[in-house]
Scaffold this motif. Structure first.
Motif, PDB file in Angstrom:
ATOM      1  N   UNK A 139      -6.370 -54.911  59.076  1.00 48.68           N
ATOM      2  CA  UNK A 139      -6.620 -55.687  60.294  1.00 48.68           C
ATOM      3  C   UNK A 139      -7.767 -55.082  61.098  1.00 48.68           C
ATOM      4  N   UNK A 185      -5.348 -43.171  65.708  1.00 42.81           N
ATOM      5  CA  UNK A 185      -4.272 -44.146  65.831  1.00 42.81           C
ATOM      6  C   UNK A 185      -3.375 -43.764  67.005  1.00 42.81           C
ATOM      7  N   UNK A 228      -2.344 -52.345  58.818  1.00 43.12           N
ATOM      8  CA  UNK A 228      -3.025 -52.130  60.101  1.00 43.12           C
ATOM      9  C   UNK A 228      -4.496 -51.798  59.877  1.00 43.12           C
ATOM     10  N   UNK A 262       0.782 -49.073  57.553  1.00 39.24           N
ATOM     11  CA  UNK A 262      -0.479 -48.554  58.091  1.00 39.24           C
ATOM     12  C   UNK A 262      -1.690 -49.031  57.296  1.00 39.24           C
TER      13      UNK A 262
END
Lengths: 378, 378
Positions: free
Chosen positions: A302, A235, A299, A296
């Motif tokens: 996604x 990340x 995220x 997160x």
């Protein structure tokens, strides 16, 4: 796979005629006739005395014989062993859980334990042992299902253990070994249906972070059966050091340990449940930790959606299981992170099978092998 | 898919006996006999007058007839149209490139242009038009290959254009439409071989960032054919605003535009090539921009590896193509980002087909459809 699909259609739509199964699967009448013949010979499917009421000539209906065969599904984890005998409906007919400690967690000891527990479990529940067609085993780590080898499992401290052959030798049944998340995703996934196909991604968040995807009933493995290891996707190149030695892995943001370490800067917290209760009690710092974790997770969803484009996402793991409210928070944040073309392309749910998912998925994998081998215990 | 596999084995190992093809594919002699029969009837494969020198009875060898059939591969981009006639060896036998401007970039105009250019190209190169078995089209955006619809293409400003049916109507050949990166990955990917299987991921970095994966010769599509859209995976929830409206998308770190925008803070730079030359000329700020891009490309590779576990990664796109040195820099950084279990699991290369990749991949997709339809132009 065709046998599995036909069996699945009979299971879902029973009683059902051959013609309807042909329509549901998109396969030819000839092919359906042959496969149904095999399944009847194997005792999995039987003809009923009902007839279809549709137009045309009367057709004999098919049903499955739910208890004609069974497979054993095994979950091996750091400190427990779960054994289930699973019927053709994917239901656990008999189940046992055993603690694993220092004395009984070596591979040889586990082989012994499983072999005797499976037989005993069948006996106790009046299940004819000859109905067992195979054993599926799910455990954490890198597994080679072709050779039945546990290549590496940090959780169990195993490396290059030829587990499935050893268990097969002892139990006298075909054994298939796979990664726990992969069989869990298989357990949770629906199989292909009339509209084609389901593409189910499982995301698990707890002691680690991982994912697995099942495409039309088949586990997506990649080249070495380690597809889906998103916990070590990067990340932030300047992020926190991960236990793997790299910086800014996804794991460092959302595992239970990462959250508790952060909490520890304020005060010692023993579990993510406790942290969640502190948040509910109005502690702003606890809210900040949980809130960032939910960001997160959104995220992560996604990013899984962008790469795999699944139609279903199943969320599992200890963090998600704290409270249904967690997933609601994640859903709230998702709007901010999902790229527009993917909006509405998937449904997001919690695990349906919960604690039984690995057993059921492992048993399903054993059943897939059996059907793939032409109903032979190869 | 089996026909494709057999054809591919004959192509790679010609001259080759049926027995060897059976060994190479792991398929039964009966199945090989039937499929080879189909391919001979279709004119794609022929028996040669050579015989195998192996033990056992002499076996007639097989070869492919490279020019027995051809497919057209089309690339449509914002400002150009590329048309190639591709033989069974995946080589372009004839090719034409056309500029697209305001006057000729509407779907109807492009249909007209392709239909006449394909016929003309065949004529000019003495290729019998009856050898053409189909047309494959690759273009940027969200494509629905089942319906042949361009669902959405920002680059061309199209939405819900029923393109393949219109072209099919005009050209009188089956037409398959797909996303440009997906057919590009198909073009670059080897097909399944004796050891099974290739899992090829393509990563493209240039005006956008995207990926595509081909599993054993089959494009991985996900539920809506938008798997691989990693450009909008989120790297940093607090990052720069992306053109899609979200923050911190991967795109915002490594597209040409992102790099040139950063450079613009120092001085106006017209292209990434120019930026690269500035770095070579000793400009530290240019080095910093290129270096960070290489870091994020290494991260992207790690994240693609973690999710798909490919055995091959093909890097493509304008940024990668500036200089072979770019990929070397990325490789240098990769050590820092690849999670240990994945080290050594994949090879990393640049595109082999370059500017021809989309044409060749699109033509290959048309060939797959033809073989999948039993050598019929359905």
């Amino acid at each position: 796979m065709n046998r599995l699909l036909v069996l699945e259609m009979v299971r879902q739509h029973r009683p059902v005629s051959r013609a309807e199964v042909s329509k549901l699967t998109g396969m030819s009448a000839t092919a359906i006739g042959r496969i149904v013949g095999d399944l009847i010979d194997g005792g999995l499917v039987r003809e009923t005395d009902q007839y279809s009421t549709g137009v045309g000539r009367r057709a004999t209906m098919l049903d499955i014989d739910v208890h004609s065969i069974m497979s054993a599904g095994i979950e091996i984890d750091r400190n427990r062993l779960k054994i289930g005998l699973v019927d053709l409906d994917g239901r656990i007919a008999a189940q046992r859980e055993l603690e694993l400690g220092r004395s009984n967690s070596r591979p040889e000891a586990i082989v012994e334990t499983i072999a005797s527990a499976v037989r005993k479990l069948a006996d106790e529940h009046g299940i004819d042992a000859s109905k067992l067609i195979g054993v599926g085993v799910g455990m954490p780590g890198v597994m080679n299902p072709e050779e039945g080898t546990a290549v590496f499992s940090a959780q169990l401290g195993w490396s290059n253990v030829s587990f499935a052959p050893a268990l097969r030798e002892k139990i006298g049944l075909p054994v298939v070994l796979d990664n726990d998340l992969k069989v869990k995703a298989l357990g949770e996934s629906g199989t292909a249906s009339i509209s084609g196909d389901s593409k189910t991604a499982l995301i698990s968040i707890g002691s680690g972070v991982g994912s697995a995807i099942v495409i039309d009933g088949k586990i997506f493995r990649g080249a070495n059966n380690i597809a889906g290891e998103i916990g070590h996707s990067t990340i932030d190149p300047n992020g926190k050091l991960c236990e793997c030695g790299k910086r800014g892995c996804l794991q460092t943001y959302i595992t239970d340990l990462a959250l508790l370490q952060e909490a520890g800067q304020i005060k010692p917290v023993g579990s993510v449940e406790e942290l969640y209760r502190l948040m509910q009690g109005g502690e702003t710092w606890a809210f900040n930790i949980i809130d960032r974790a939910c960001t997160y997770i959104a995220i992560t969803i996604n990013n899984v959606v962008c790469t795999y484009n699944p139609d279903t996402i199943v969320m599992a793991g200890s963090f998600i299981d704290i409270d249904p409210d967690i997933l609601e928070r994640v859903k709230g944040k998702l709007k901010e992170f999902i790229w527009e073309p993917f909006v509405g392309t998937f449904k997001l749910t919690r695990s349906q099978l919960g604690e039984q998912a690995i057993m059921i998925g492992a048993a399903k994998l054993a059943l897939q092998r059996y059907l793939g081998n032409g109903l032979q215990q190869q």
